[in-house]
Design a protein around this motif. Sequence first.
Motif, PDB file in Angstrom:
ATOM      1  N   PHE A 199       0.826  -1.204   0.000  1.00 43.53           N
ATOM      2  CA  PHE A 199       0.000   0.000   0.000  1.00 43.53           C
ATOM      3  C   PHE A 199       0.867   1.264   0.000  1.00 43.53           C
ATOM      4  O   PHE A 199       0.367   2.370   0.116  1.00 43.53           O
ATOM      5  N   ASP A 200       2.169   1.053  -0.062  1.00 45.64           N
ATOM      6  CA  ASP A 200       3.090   2.176  -0.233  1.00 45.64           C
ATOM      7  C   ASP A 200       4.248   1.677  -1.095  1.00 45.64           C
ATOM      8  O   ASP A 200       5.403   1.687  -0.686  1.00 45.64           O
ATOM      9  N   VAL A 201       3.881   1.220  -2.307  1.00 47.24           N
ATOM     10  CA  VAL A 201       4.844   0.539  -3.177  1.00 47.24           C
ATOM     11  C   VAL A 201       6.084   1.390  -3.420  1.00 47.24           C
ATOM     12  O   VAL A 201       7.215   0.926  -3.297  1.00 47.24           O
ATOM     13  N   TYR A 202       5.846   2.694  -3.745  1.00 47.70           N
ATOM     14  CA  TYR A 202       6.971   3.502  -4.222  1.00 47.70           C
ATOM     15  C   TYR A 202       7.858   3.998  -3.095  1.00 47.70           C
ATOM     16  O   TYR A 202       8.878   4.629  -3.333  1.00 47.70           O
ATOM     17  N   GLY A 203       7.451   3.702  -1.845  1.00 50.78           N
ATOM     18  CA  GLY A 203       8.335   4.006  -0.729  1.00 50.78           C
ATOM     19  C   GLY A 203       8.815   2.729  -0.057  1.00 50.78           C
ATOM     20  O   GLY A 203       9.490   2.791   0.964  1.00 50.78           O
ATOM     21  N   SER A 204       8.461   1.576  -0.649  1.00 50.42           N
ATOM     22  CA  SER A 204       8.788   0.307   0.001  1.00 50.42           C
ATOM     23  C   SER A 204      10.260  -0.031  -0.175  1.00 50.42           C
ATOM     24  O   SER A 204      10.933   0.455  -1.077  1.00 50.42           O
ATOM     25  N   ALA A 205      10.739  -0.905   0.727  1.00 53.95           N
ATOM     26  CA  ALA A 205      12.158  -1.270   0.703  1.00 53.95           C
ATOM     27  C   ALA A 205      12.525  -1.943  -0.611  1.00 53.95           C
ATOM     28  O   ALA A 205      13.555  -1.646  -1.212  1.00 53.95           O
ATOM     29  N   TRP A 206      11.645  -2.841  -1.095  1.00 56.13           N
ATOM     30  CA  TRP A 206      12.022  -3.586  -2.306  1.00 56.13           C
ATOM     31  C   TRP A 206      12.031  -2.703  -3.540  1.00 56.13           C
ATOM     32  O   TRP A 206      12.900  -2.816  -4.396  1.00 56.13           O
ATOM     33  N   PHE A 207      11.070  -1.760  -3.623  1.00 57.32           N
ATOM     34  CA  PHE A 207      11.075  -0.871  -4.785  1.00 57.32           C
ATOM     35  C   PHE A 207      12.323   0.017  -4.757  1.00 57.32           C
ATOM     36  O   PHE A 207      13.010   0.174  -5.761  1.00 57.32           O
ATOM     37  N   SER A 208      12.614   0.555  -3.553  1.00 55.22           N
ATOM     38  CA  SER A 208      13.803   1.404  -3.420  1.00 55.22           C
ATOM     39  C   SER A 208      15.057   0.618  -3.759  1.00 55.22           C
ATOM     40  O   SER A 208      15.966   1.124  -4.423  1.00 55.22           O
ATOM     41  N   ALA A 209      15.106  -0.638  -3.287  1.00 53.46           N
ATOM     42  CA  ALA A 209      16.298  -1.464  -3.548  1.00 53.46           C
ATOM     43  C   ALA A 209      16.527  -1.598  -5.046  1.00 53.46           C
ATOM     44  O   ALA A 209      17.649  -1.443  -5.531  1.00 53.46           O
ATOM     45  N   ILE A 210      15.433  -1.843  -5.787  1.00 51.60           N
ATOM     46  CA  ILE A 210      15.606  -2.041  -7.235  1.00 51.60           C
ATOM     47  C   ILE A 210      16.142  -0.769  -7.885  1.00 51.60           C
ATOM     48  O   ILE A 210      17.116  -0.800  -8.635  1.00 51.60           O
ATOM     49  N   TYR A 211      15.512   0.381  -7.556  1.00 55.30           N
ATOM     50  CA  TYR A 211      15.979   1.563  -8.304  1.00 55.30           C
ATOM     51  C   TYR A 211      17.339   2.035  -7.828  1.00 55.30           C
ATOM     52  O   TYR A 211      18.126   2.558  -8.611  1.00 55.30           O
ATOM     53  N   LEU A 212      17.646   1.802  -6.547  1.00 55.03           N
ATOM     54  CA  LEU A 212      18.989   2.196  -6.102  1.00 55.03           C
ATOM     55  C   LEU A 212      20.062   1.319  -6.754  1.00 55.03           C
ATOM     56  O   LEU A 212      21.071   1.822  -7.241  1.00 55.03           O
ATOM     57  N   LEU A 213      19.805  -0.004  -6.799  1.00 47.72           N
ATOM     58  CA  LEU A 213      20.750  -0.894  -7.491  1.00 47.72           C
ATOM     59  C   LEU A 213      20.897  -0.483  -8.950  1.00 47.72           C
ATOM     60  O   LEU A 213      22.001  -0.456  -9.495  1.00 47.72           O
ATOM     61  N   LEU A 214      19.762  -0.151  -9.561  1.00 50.55           N
ATOM     62  CA  LEU A 214      19.794   0.246 -10.970  1.00 50.55           C
ATOM     63  C   LEU A 214      20.658   1.492 -11.155  1.00 50.55           C
ATOM     64  O   LEU A 214      21.460   1.578 -12.090  1.00 50.55           O
ATOM     65  N   PHE A 215      20.502   2.444 -10.233  1.00 46.38           N
ATOM     66  CA  PHE A 215      21.275   3.674 -10.376  1.00 46.38           C
ATOM     67  C   PHE A 215      22.754   3.440 -10.074  1.00 46.38           C
ATOM     68  O   PHE A 215      23.615   4.037 -10.723  1.00 46.38           O
ATOM     69  N   ILE A 216      23.049   2.543  -9.102  1.00 43.46           N
ATOM     70  CA  ILE A 216      24.458   2.221  -8.847  1.00 43.46           C
ATOM     71  C   ILE A 216      25.049   1.585 -10.097  1.00 43.46           C
ATOM     72  O   ILE A 216      26.133   1.945 -10.561  1.00 43.46           O
ATOM     73  N   SER A 217      24.278   0.660 -10.673  1.00 43.08           N
ATOM     74  CA  SER A 217      24.721  -0.006 -11.893  1.00 43.08           C
ATOM     75  C   SER A 217      24.956   1.006 -13.004  1.00 43.08           C
ATOM     76  O   SER A 217      25.944   0.954 -13.733  1.00 43.08           O
ATOM     77  N   LEU A 218      24.029   1.965 -13.099  1.00 44.85           N
ATOM     78  CA  LEU A 218      24.114   2.984 -14.150  1.00 44.85           C
ATOM     79  C   LEU A 218      25.380   3.832 -13.967  1.00 44.85           C
ATOM     80  O   LEU A 218      26.150   4.023 -14.916  1.00 44.85           O
ATOM     81  N   VAL A 219      25.598   4.294 -12.726  1.00 44.33           N
ATOM     82  CA  VAL A 219      26.770   5.134 -12.480  1.00 44.33           C
ATOM     83  C   VAL A 219      28.045   4.322 -12.708  1.00 44.33           C
ATOM     84  O   VAL A 219      28.990   4.786 -13.360  1.00 44.33           O
ATOM     85  N   GLY A 220      28.047   3.082 -12.188  1.00 40.21           N
ATOM     86  CA  GLY A 220      29.221   2.230 -12.351  1.00 40.21           C
ATOM     87  C   GLY A 220      29.518   1.932 -13.800  1.00 40.21           C
ATOM     88  O   GLY A 220      30.648   1.651 -14.184  1.00 40.21           O
ATOM     89  N   CYS A 221      28.497   1.976 -14.633  1.00 40.02           N
ATOM     90  CA  CYS A 221      28.680   1.694 -16.054  1.00 40.02           C
ATOM     91  C   CYS A 221      29.053   2.960 -16.806  1.00 40.02           C
ATOM     92  O   CYS A 221      29.897   2.963 -17.692  1.00 40.02           O
TER      93      CYS A 221
END
Lengths: 497, 285
Positions: free
Chosen positions: A75-97
Amino acid sequence: MKKGNSNELEQSAFFRWLWRQLTSMRIALILLLLLAIASIPGSIFPQRTQNPIRVQSFLTENPGVGKFLDRLGFFDVYGSAWFSAIYLLLFISLVGCVLPRALVHLKESFAAPTLVPRYLNKMSHYQKISDTNLTLLEKNLRRKRYRIRIEPAALSAEKGYLRETGNLIFHLSLVVILVAIAMGALYGNKGDVILNTGDKFVNVPTSYDNLSFGRFQNENSLPSFKLTINEFRAKYDPANNQPLDYLLKANLDQNGSSNSVEIKVNQPLTIGSTKIYLQANGYAPIVLVKDKAGKEIFNGAVNFLPQDANLTSIGAIKIPDMNPQIGFVSSFLPTADRDPVRGGFSSYPEVLDPRLLISVWQGDLGMNTGVPQSVYRINTSQMQQIGLKALSVNESYDFGVGTITFTGWKPWVNLQIVNDPGKSLALIGAILATIGLLMSLFIRQRRIWVKKIEGGIEIAGLSKNEIPGLAEEISELINQSNLSSANLSKNRKLRRQ
Amino acid sequence: MSDRQAATYSNYLIYSSMIVFTLAFFLYAFSVAWQKKSESRTSNFANGQMVLGFVLLTAGVVLRGVSAHRVPWGNMYEFSITGAMAFCGAFLFANFKYKLNWLGLPVSIAILLTLGTAITLLYRPSAPLVPALRSTWLVIHVSAAIISGGVFLLANTIAATYLILDKYERTSGRPDWAKRIPALETLDLLCYRLVAFVFPLWTFAVIAGAIWAEAAWGRYWGWDPKETWAFITWVAYAAYLHARLTVGWKGRKAAWLCLLAGSTFLFNYVYVNVWGSGKHTYSGL
């Protein structure tokens, strides 16, 4: 000692492996698709950030599943731990790339093009030409703004470096947008307030019905201003009852000066980085309540909540100062109509023939129990009904222990007051992203190699991502350089991967 | 011409365009089924019908706007007729550039289905806009979204064709009717080019929507169902482009991904408008 060392080595090897995995394109692709999938539940289940009431009713209707889903953050998808984890990993991956690529690109931008490959006939767009005018070819390539590396009896030319520049700008500006969103969440604030015409709103926390601050914001960061509501006008289309226009006229007092201002839907009022939006509107009937002795107990406007497009509104008039307490469970109909099934309802959103329907209850309003109550509803479990009436304007009703008079109405407006300091940065990020994207998709990066051989020259080229047009460009180049593309060129090879 | 007349003429023009598209559909079907050459007289005639249909439909859309004194993008009926127009336009452009007569058959079916749904289920009398929609951003945001949608659907049609032909080629070989359709690699490349061409426009549509949302609703992004699905579509096409450009996915895998991304767009259009809740649902669809 030795053991610890090898452990450390293993550890660092593990982290290097992890880093390589995370910054690999394959993982980035999986994360991208995961991000898309993870956003779906937010559009299916009600979200606390948008509609807390619907979340609550979902939880009451589905207690078992609801509780489970709630614990998982559905009921708070966009503030949830799993959603945040995905986009943070994605951004780390993006910066690292992207960062290493940016360094490489920076070096390449100042370096000469790559060496001429040893065997040109293995490359795409290969052809042999009998003529040997290398200097003219070089001159034409330079005129087409190619960068050129001269080798003995050969040359390598490249163009379209901006493609990669655009690509990097695009990805880095996504990081800018993320930072802007974070800025808004940490340094912004957002609140709303319901005001009647004639009300004064002073921008301090106690004036709000609802106010939330970003993590690094507090009461003292609200800008100081005062807003006086003068007039609210709503126009409707008589043909289909749809709203045509809403207009709010107000007075803004700020820094010692007073200005009259207008707020409309799509036209918020801007005060520095704070914006005021017109979000909703409704009616507040004005009632006068007297006790049996004729003493005035209550006189004022009570905000009612619209239930449909024709502004049939419900509300509660609570009189805790009478003994025993009195409550009026009410409906306000701007244009009254009757239906055998629905009973009284409103048939037009403007006030043409208003009625106040009241059901009078006597007993305990339950206002001292400490449980928060809705201002639009009365809990009648500790009360009994003592009267029922439909009132026209200026009509009174004697309910035994007192009288109520429906004296008129006022419109109310719901204003949303938002301060998002990350907004401009987000816009800059979005514009840069679009420009970068256009550059990376439409600039053609290509290389052309030329080599002198016995009795002529060899020419070949490579177009990044097989963007078409290189074949035409090479033949144009040959023509311009007055080389007869004769006999030998029959074995032109178009290699497709 | 009064507003009411304009609305009536608009309806007539849309009915006429449907008749013409039906004719084009039969001509394409005939040419696919019985003719050997790609550039036959029948398919040329069908293309002519397609152009005529496009002109009639465009006139219908314009008159609809004239009758309501605004751009004709106020409800789902209007989105559908404009969307069909954009789809038809994208096909005509792609056909002019890449010679895609074979694509006329699925395209004309899709247009007829869209227009048929629009006039039967979604029709609403012409009326002014609700205040929330009254903004210059309506023109910018919705036109970008509709054009992107038209091209996405065209790419989807090609990806679907790819997958069907791929299946045939791996089993029994191409059937006769599919002999004239270009090689699989060509379809794959064409599909990629359409997506790469329109992805920046879709990005722009989402950004324009965010700017408008900021002006109308007090936030540029709020995870409203429509916004969420626009984001999902964006991410899915971003994945497609990365898969094709960087990871080197081609052919079947890329076609499936393209189909998936296009479906999120369609889902957004149908589900969120009809059954969804949120700020993008306006009264009467």
